[in-house]
Design a protein around this motif. Structure first.
Motif, PDB file in Angstrom:
ATOM      1  N   ILE A  60       0.847  -1.193   0.000  1.00 36.40           N
ATOM      2  CA  ILE A  60       0.000   0.000   0.000  1.00 36.40           C
ATOM      3  C   ILE A  60       0.885   1.245   0.000  1.00 36.40           C
ATOM      4  O   ILE A  60       1.748   1.399   0.872  1.00 36.40           O
ATOM      5  CB  ILE A  60      -0.945  -0.009   1.223  1.00 36.40           C
ATOM      6  CG1 ILE A  60      -1.898  -1.209   1.077  1.00 36.40           C
ATOM      7  CG2 ILE A  60      -1.713   1.307   1.322  1.00 36.40           C
ATOM      8  CD1 ILE A  60      -2.967  -1.342   2.099  1.00 36.40           C
ATOM      9  N   ASN A  61       0.687   2.096  -0.987  1.00 31.71           N
ATOM     10  CA  ASN A  61       1.401   3.384  -1.045  1.00 31.71           C
ATOM     11  C   ASN A  61       0.480   4.453  -0.473  1.00 31.71           C
ATOM     12  O   ASN A  61      -0.580   4.723  -1.043  1.00 31.71           O
ATOM     13  CB  ASN A  61       1.715   3.771  -2.496  1.00 31.71           C
ATOM     14  CG  ASN A  61       2.826   2.961  -3.111  1.00 31.71           C
ATOM     15  OD1 ASN A  61       3.236   1.941  -2.574  1.00 31.71           O
ATOM     16  ND2 ASN A  61       3.317   3.421  -4.249  1.00 31.71           N
ATOM     17  N   LEU A  76       5.578   0.881  -9.500  1.00 31.64           N
ATOM     18  CA  LEU A  76       6.137   0.068 -10.583  1.00 31.64           C
ATOM     19  C   LEU A  76       6.992  -1.070 -10.029  1.00 31.64           C
ATOM     20  O   LEU A  76       6.918  -2.211 -10.499  1.00 31.64           O
ATOM     21  CB  LEU A  76       6.980   0.999 -11.463  1.00 31.64           C
ATOM     22  CG  LEU A  76       7.241   0.606 -12.894  1.00 31.64           C
ATOM     23  CD1 LEU A  76       5.951   0.248 -13.613  1.00 31.64           C
ATOM     24  CD2 LEU A  76       7.919   1.783 -13.612  1.00 31.64           C
ATOM     25  N   ALA A  77       7.780  -0.751  -9.020  1.00 29.24           N
ATOM     26  CA  ALA A  77       8.680  -1.760  -8.436  1.00 29.24           C
ATOM     27  C   ALA A  77       7.869  -2.931  -7.880  1.00 29.24           C
ATOM     28  O   ALA A  77       8.163  -4.100  -8.140  1.00 29.24           O
ATOM     29  CB  ALA A  77       9.533  -1.128  -7.344  1.00 29.24           C
ATOM     30  N   ASP A  84       0.391  -7.122  -5.323  1.00 30.33           N
ATOM     31  CA  ASP A  84      -0.831  -6.331  -5.547  1.00 30.33           C
ATOM     32  C   ASP A  84      -0.566  -4.973  -4.920  1.00 30.33           C
ATOM     33  O   ASP A  84      -0.315  -4.875  -3.717  1.00 30.33           O
ATOM     34  CB  ASP A  84      -2.027  -6.996  -4.870  1.00 30.33           C
ATOM     35  CG  ASP A  84      -2.305  -8.370  -5.467  1.00 30.33           C
ATOM     36  OD1 ASP A  84      -2.339  -8.464  -6.711  1.00 30.33           O
ATOM     37  OD2 ASP A  84      -2.442  -9.341  -4.705  1.00 30.33           O
ATOM     38  N   VAL A  85      -0.607  -3.936  -5.740  1.00 30.19           N
ATOM     39  CA  VAL A  85      -0.213  -2.603  -5.256  1.00 30.19           C
ATOM     40  C   VAL A  85      -1.418  -1.673  -5.252  1.00 30.19           C
ATOM     41  O   VAL A  85      -2.112  -1.542  -6.259  1.00 30.19           O
ATOM     42  CB  VAL A  85       0.890  -1.992  -6.150  1.00 30.19           C
ATOM     43  CG1 VAL A  85       1.354  -0.647  -5.585  1.00 30.19           C
ATOM     44  CG2 VAL A  85       2.078  -2.944  -6.273  1.00 30.19           C
ATOM     45  N   ASP A 114       1.085  -6.257   3.494  1.00 30.63           N
ATOM     46  CA  ASP A 114       2.392  -6.770   3.917  1.00 30.63           C
ATOM     47  C   ASP A 114       3.382  -5.636   4.081  1.00 30.63           C
ATOM     48  O   ASP A 114       4.350  -5.749   4.836  1.00 30.63           O
ATOM     49  CB  ASP A 114       2.918  -7.760   2.861  1.00 30.63           C
ATOM     50  CG  ASP A 114       2.019  -8.972   2.753  1.00 30.63           C
ATOM     51  OD1 ASP A 114       2.094  -9.822   3.654  1.00 30.63           O
ATOM     52  OD2 ASP A 114       1.206  -9.046   1.809  1.00 30.63           O
ATOM     53  N   VAL A 115       3.173  -4.567   3.326  1.00 26.41           N
ATOM     54  CA  VAL A 115       4.097  -3.436   3.410  1.00 26.41           C
ATOM     55  C   VAL A 115       3.330  -2.147   3.168  1.00 26.41           C
ATOM     56  O   VAL A 115       2.451  -2.090   2.312  1.00 26.41           O
ATOM     57  CB  VAL A 115       5.273  -3.591   2.403  1.00 26.41           C
ATOM     58  CG1 VAL A 115       4.789  -3.749   0.969  1.00 26.41           C
ATOM     59  CG2 VAL A 115       6.263  -2.432   2.488  1.00 26.41           C
ATOM     60  N   MET A 116       3.661  -1.128   3.967  1.00 26.53           N
ATOM     61  CA  MET A 116       3.088   0.195   3.742  1.00 26.53           C
ATOM     62  C   MET A 116       4.218   1.170   3.420  1.00 26.53           C
ATOM     63  O   MET A 116       5.172   1.298   4.188  1.00 26.53           O
ATOM     64  CB  MET A 116       2.310   0.662   4.958  1.00 26.53           C
ATOM     65  CG  MET A 116       1.595   1.969   4.653  1.00 26.53           C
ATOM     66  SD  MET A 116       0.303   2.361   5.803  1.00 26.53           S
ATOM     67  CE  MET A 116      -0.799   0.998   5.645  1.00 26.53           C
TER      68      MET A 116
END
Ligand code: ASP
Length: 319
Positions: A60-61, A76-77, A84-85, A114-116
């Motif tokens: 999640i951005n 993109l990365a 899943d972004v 999993d990552v923010m």
């Protein structure tokens, strides 16, 4: 420089469980990330699909401040590695209904994140979220404090040109006081053995008790003398409540980076800038666009490769 085979993770593993500041990484982890970024750069150069090492993971951005390079390159990365972004449209979210940072982040993290990847100006927010969220927190810019992935991608871009940072003289010029990039770069580059200089008027320098390993120069001729790398910084007017705007007046005449002033550095010196650039404010457009001198777009290229490396290493321990 291309790493065709995937580098092995550091002995003892890649143990960092967050990336909020440069000092969350050991020296071995930094070197691993540089090698892994070069490995991924090989895929990007060949336009070859990278292994989908993050398939099934959710990224999640969450950006509370504007961004072009960092937000898009993280997106993109993650996608290139199969994650899943989700890029949160902050301006159209419940933030506008008054939802606070922590509630918003907890809500998003509850969607099995999993990552923010977080950009916010609130001091200490990244650390707080690292404690309360059940996912990895990556700092994508934190007020004037840190921007660790920018420093890592800058180091990768420099290494692609000079092979290593050890022994290089790197002059970081301009609005250092309001720049998280300058701070993270200085911390990382000195750890990698470079000699770092801050170059600019006294009003745009950080407090005197910070960055003891960095040389300070208030004249461009001193700052650029013998430099291998000259990095320009944007005047961060949005953070100048303290007279910095006054200091910025007349800056270009004394410190502007041009084909003429770059002659003060080594003949083969390269120009960098984290972007966004303000042409004619801190740097001349002709110099920024000169392929013999400028590696500014290479920094952008390594932004994707390095963020692939960071996401991979943090989410898989690099195994
Ligand atoms: N893009 C960089 C940052 O987010 C530099 C800048 O904004 O001037 O800090």
């Amino acid at each position: 420089m291309t790493t065709a085979t995937r580098p092995s993770p550091p002995k003892g593993g890649f143990n960092a469980r967050r990336l909020i500041g440069v000092d969350d990484l050991s020296d071995a982890e930094i070197h691993f990330l540089l090698e892994l970024a070069e490995h991924y750069a090989g895929y990007l150069r060949r336009a070859a699909p990278a292994p989908r090492r993050l398939a099934g993971k959710t990224q999640i951005n969450l950006f509370y401040e504007d961004s072009t390079r960092t937000n898009m390159s993280f997106e993109l990365a993650g996608k290139k590695l199969g994650a899943d972004v989700l890029v949160v449209p902050v301006a159209a979210s419940s933030v506008n209904k008054g939802e606070g940072y922590i509630d918003t982040s907890q809500t998003l993290a509850a969607m099995s994140a999993d990552v923010m990847v977080l950009r916010a100006n609130e001091k200490g927010l990244h650390e707080t979220l690292d404690e309360v969220l059940n996912c990895i927190v990556i700092n994508a810019g934190d007020g004037v404090r840190e921007h660790p992935t920018q420093a890592l991608l800058d180091a990768a871009a420099i290494a692609s040109e000079f092979k290593k940072l050890e022994g290089l003289t790197i002059a970081i010029c301009g609005d250092i006081r309001h720049s998280r990039v300058a701070g993270s770069d200085a911390r990382l580059f000195t750890r990698l053995g470079a000699h770092v200089r801050f170059v600019g008027p006294a009003e745009l320098m950080p407090p005197a008790d910070e960055f003891s390993a960095v040389e300070r120069c208030d004249r461009l001729s001193d700052g650029l003398d013998g430099a291998d790398i000259v990095m320009g910084l944007r005047m961060q007017f949005e953070r100048m409540g303290d007279g910095g705007a006054e200091a910025a007046k007349g800056y270009y005449d004394k410190f502007g980076l041009t084909h003429e002033t770059i002659k003060l550095a080594k003949p083969a010196a390269k120009i960098m800038h984290p972007g966004p650039m303000n042409r004619g404010v801190e740097i001349d457009g002709a110099l920024a666009d000169d392929p013999e001198r400028s590696i500014i777009l290479r920094q952008v290229f390594y932004g994707v490769a390095m963020r692939m490396a960071c996401l991979d290493a943090l989410l898989t321990k690099g195994e």
